[in-house]
Every structure is written in C-alpha cells, then in structure tokens.
Design a protein around this motif. Structure first.
Motif, PDB file in Angstrom:
ATOM      1  N   ALA A  54      -6.574   1.238  -0.700  1.00 39.29           N
ATOM      2  CA  ALA A  54      -5.395   1.666  -1.456  1.00 39.29           C
ATOM      3  C   ALA A  54      -4.173   1.788  -0.547  1.00 39.29           C
ATOM      4  N   ALA A  55      -4.388   2.212   0.680  1.00 45.93           N
ATOM      5  CA  ALA A  55      -3.286   2.387   1.627  1.00 45.93           C
ATOM      6  C   ALA A  55      -2.818   1.081   2.242  1.00 45.93           C
TER       7      ALA A  55
ATOM      8  N   PRO B 249     -10.055   4.533  -0.095  1.00 42.87           N
ATOM      9  CA  PRO B 249      -8.788   5.085   0.417  1.00 42.87           C
ATOM     10  C   PRO B 249      -8.063   4.124   1.362  1.00 42.87           C
TER      11      PRO B 249
ATOM     12  N   TYR C  97      -9.420   8.596  -4.998  1.00 45.08           N
ATOM     13  CA  TYR C  97      -9.649   7.860  -3.748  1.00 45.08           C
ATOM     14  C   TYR C  97      -8.356   7.266  -3.189  1.00 45.08           C
ATOM     15  N   GLY C  98      -7.246   7.957  -3.376  1.00 45.20           N
ATOM     16  CA  GLY C  98      -5.963   7.488  -2.884  1.00 45.20           C
ATOM     17  C   GLY C  98      -5.253   6.523  -3.804  1.00 45.20           C
ATOM     18  N   CYS C  99      -5.843   6.234  -4.957  1.00 44.29           N
ATOM     19  CA  CYS C  99      -5.222   5.313  -5.919  1.00 44.29           C
ATOM     20  C   CYS C  99      -4.290   6.083  -6.850  1.00 44.29           C
TER      21      CYS C  99
ATOM     22  N   ASP D 279      -4.594  -0.394   4.560  1.00 43.02           N
ATOM     23  CA  ASP D 279      -5.151  -0.428   5.909  1.00 43.02           C
ATOM     24  C   ASP D 279      -6.392  -1.320   5.990  1.00 43.02           C
TER      25      ASP D 279
ATOM     26  N   GLN E 266     -15.942   6.392  -1.010  1.00 46.94           N
ATOM     27  CA  GLN E 266     -15.241   7.158   0.020  1.00 46.94           C
ATOM     28  C   GLN E 266     -15.011   6.328   1.278  1.00 46.94           C
TER      29      GLN E 266
ATOM     30  N   GLY F 142       2.097   2.233  -3.265  1.00 42.63           N
ATOM     31  CA  GLY F 142       1.102   2.654  -4.243  1.00 42.63           C
ATOM     32  C   GLY F 142       0.639   1.563  -5.191  1.00 42.63           C
TER      33      GLY F 142
ATOM     34  N   GLY G  12       0.812  -1.207   0.000  1.00 40.69           N
ATOM     35  CA  GLY G  12       0.000   0.000   0.000  1.00 40.69           C
ATOM     36  C   GLY G  12       0.848   1.260   0.000  1.00 40.69           C
ATOM     37  N   ASP G  13       1.879   1.274   0.834  1.00 39.20           N
ATOM     38  CA  ASP G  13       2.758   2.445   0.893  1.00 39.20           C
ATOM     39  C   ASP G  13       3.464   2.689  -0.436  1.00 39.20           C
TER      40      ASP G  13
END
Length: 399
Positions: A127-128, A124, A71-73, A130, A120, A62, A59-60
């Motif tokens: 993608a991270a 995110p 959305y963080g992607c 988490d 939402q 990417g 995730g870190d």
C-alpha cells in the motif's frame, strides 16, 4: 490539453453525481497524472522506460490498494477507485495497469484469500509503494483458458515445489512477491476439487528457480513492464499457500476487480483523445476557418463525446452497484466490452481529425490507440466478454 476539459465538462455535469470525497480522489489522481506522468510519458513510451520512482508517489497518495480495508489501505469506495483509474489512464494505460496489477490483482488476492500473517507481512508495504506485487496466472498456451493451466505445485514435506511457466505477467521483473496460481496434486480431494485443484501461492521473487524476463518488441504498453516467468523447482514453505482460495474462483475474483477498473480507465484514454481532437479542431485552420467549423468534424466530435459520457455513466452505475455488493460478473463484462471497444473507436476518430500530425507523438492519440489494443486483450478479450454476456442472456454456456 487541460484547457479543453472545462469545455467538455460544461456540456454534461458528471460532478453533480459524485460525492465531495470522490471528487477529491479524482483531483488527487489527476494532479499526479498531469503533473508527473503526462510531461514524461511520450519519452518513456519511446524508450521503453518504466519510471519506478513513481510507485512511491502513488503509494504516498494512497492510490495503491485504495479500495481495500485496513493494512495501510485507504478503504475508499468503488466509484472513487474508478475515478482514479480514469485519471491515470488519461495519462497512459500503463500507469492504470500498474495500479490494477498492484491493487486489484496482487493485493486483492492477499486481502481476499490470505492468512492474517500473510496480510500483515505484505499489504502495508504494498500500500505504501515500498513493495511491489505481481499476479502470475496467464500461461504461454493458456490465454483465455486458465482451466488449461499446466503449472503445478507438489507437496514435499514442509514445502511446496512449483514448476511451470507464465506469460504476460505485469511487473514480474520488478516485484518483491508473486501471486502464483498452480495446479495441486490432490488425489485425496482434500481441497474439494479432485485431483487437480487450482491454488494460489505467495512466492518471494528472490526465491531460487523464479526467473522473470521482460518481454521486448512490444508496440503497445511500452512504458510498462510485462514478463515471461519461469518456475523451475521453486520451493516455498507450506504457509506460502493462500488458504482462502480454492479453484479458479480464486483468480477470477481478482480478475473481476481489475476488469472493473478497466471500465473506468478506458474512458480516461478516450477522454484524452477527445480533448486532443477538440483542441485541434479549434486551433487548426483549413480553407480559411477552423476545422471545427465544418459539419463533419462537429459530427465526429459529438459522437465521440456522447460515447465518452455514456461510458462514464455506465461505469458510475456499475460502481454504485459494486458499493452495494450487487455487481455481477456479466455486468462487469458489459462495462469492459463497451468501454474498451468505444475508446478504440474514439481514438481512431480523433486521429482522423488530427490528420497526418495525429500519427506523431505531438499528440497522445496513437499511443492511446496502441495501448488500448493491449487493454482490449487482457482481463478477457472482447469475445470472452461477449460469451459471458451471451450466457447471461440465454442461460447457455458457449465457451
């Protein structure tokens, strides 16, 4: 094995066909694969251990849902995503499978078909690294025939109640959310498909009645997690429905994303096998000379190399088509069928060059061969892809 890579690359310069950004993505994935996965993968495979802590690493970097926008992607191109799949599967099919399940299946389903609120809420964190997602489509009796789905969802007031069973669901026991596909009782035709429309639902795995049990006894994908899932009166709110997906075109749209990643990934496993065989052919001596000095060994190496390069060139062509929005399901089937079939043959030839030592975990070849048997089966068997291609050629569906 990395010392052999320049030898392979120098014969056929694929880098010249890539952009600088694509090469950067590939190198990022290669560093993770070689530095954090390769040193521990044989032990993890032996002990059936999935290293959850690596999810955050991916995730870190990417790499999760990297081909999606917002959305963080990362919003990377199709070729960049394919190269990442290739490098991860060169370490182990299980880790490319994780990226596929998380990004190409679960995240793609939410991204393609979800409401803004659903996107939402989940994307995110996924993608991270988490949050983890799974994609619950395959059923114990369904296999290659998702139209035979027996899992059902019925509306009761402001809730949906889901009952059924799924099998071979990657990550289900680790996931925070499951994308569950079910038949909806629709006598009014409100969903446009008569009495049994297939719809997708976002089910938090903490929901009562959702049970995921890891499948044991696997001789393939042992450093990965696949599960049986039981859905016993699982109640979710009305807004758990994916509003943009109606019918089997919903899950199929996600499956095609995952199949595309396999086209590249299988060539990573093949490259790893070729590198192992090439190194061994140079360092092992028999009858007073390296075995690579024998014509039959060189012929095997040459044939393996040609198929790796052909497979990557095909993957690259499909990637460029995908980036133009011109890639068809039949073209994906050509790539998936060819890549996995040839990767398995390369693994078998590499094992023959390694001789008796090739069946040990001193080399990755038998692990790759075992994993590729799973890759050959999921996201469409050889036979299914042959029929997809046959339909494209003849205009006649033989399913």
């Amino acid at each position: 094995m990395t010392a052999t890579a320049p030898r392979i690359d120098s014969v056929f310069d694929l880098d010249a066909l890539l952009t600088e950004e694509e090469r950067e993505w590939q190198q990022r994935a290669r560093a993770i694969a070689q530095e954090q996965i390769a040193p521990i993968i044989e032990d993890d495979f032996e002990h059936k251990h999935f290293r959850r802590e690596l999810i955050k690493v991916l995730g870190d970097a990417g790499l999760l849902g990297m081909h999606l926008q917002g959305y963080g992607c990362a919003g990377a191109g199709a070729v960049a995503y394919g190269l990442v799949c290739l490098e991860l599967e060169a370490a182990d099919s299980g880790w490319r499978t994780f990226v596929s399940v998380q990004g190409s299946l679960a995240m793609s389903a939410i991204h393609k078909y979800g409401s803004e609120e659903q996107k939402q809420r989940w994307l995110p964190g996924m993608a991270a690294g988490d949050l983890v997602g799974c994609f619950a489509l395959t059923e114990p009796q369904g296999g290659s025939d998702p139209a035979a789905m027996t899992t059902t969802a019925r509306r009761e007031g402001d809730e949906w109640v889901i009952d059924g069973a799924k099998r071979w669901i990657g990550l289900a026991s680790l996931a925070d959310v499951a994308v569950v596909w079910a038949r909806v009782d629709d006598p009014s035709g409100a969903f446009g498909e008569g009495a049994a429309a297939v719809r997708g639902f976002l089910v938090p795995t903490s929901t009562a009645g959702f049970t995921a049990t890891p499948i044991d006894g696997k001789l393939s994908m042992r450093a990965s997690v696949q599960c049986d899932v039981d859905l016993d009166g699982v109640r979710v709110p009305a807004d758990a429905l994916l509003p943009g997906a109606a019918g089997l075109s919903g899950p199929f749209g996600c499956l095609n994303e995952a199949r595309y990643g396999i086209v590249w990934g299988a060539m990573g496993a093949a490259r790893s096998c070729l590198e192992s065989a090439l190194e061994r052919s140079i360092t092992r001596e028999v009858f007073g000379k390296p075995i690579g000095a024998n014509q039959l060994t060189q012929a095997k190496l040459a044939d393996m190399f040609v198929e790796v390069e052909k497979g990557v060139l095909l993957a690259l062509h499909l990637g460029r088509l995908k980036e133009r929005g011109a890639l068809t399901p039949a073209q994906i089937s050509v790539g998936k069928l060819n890549s996995v079939r040839e990767a398995l043959e390369i693994a078998h030839q590499a094992r023959s060059i390694l001789a008796g030592d090739g069946i040990t975990n001193a080399f990755p070849v038998m692990r790759h061969a075992a994993n590729l048997e799973s890759v050959r089966t999921y996201e469409g068997t050889d036979e299914i892809h042959q029929l997809v291609i046959g339909r494209a050629l003849t205009g006649i569906a033989a399913f």
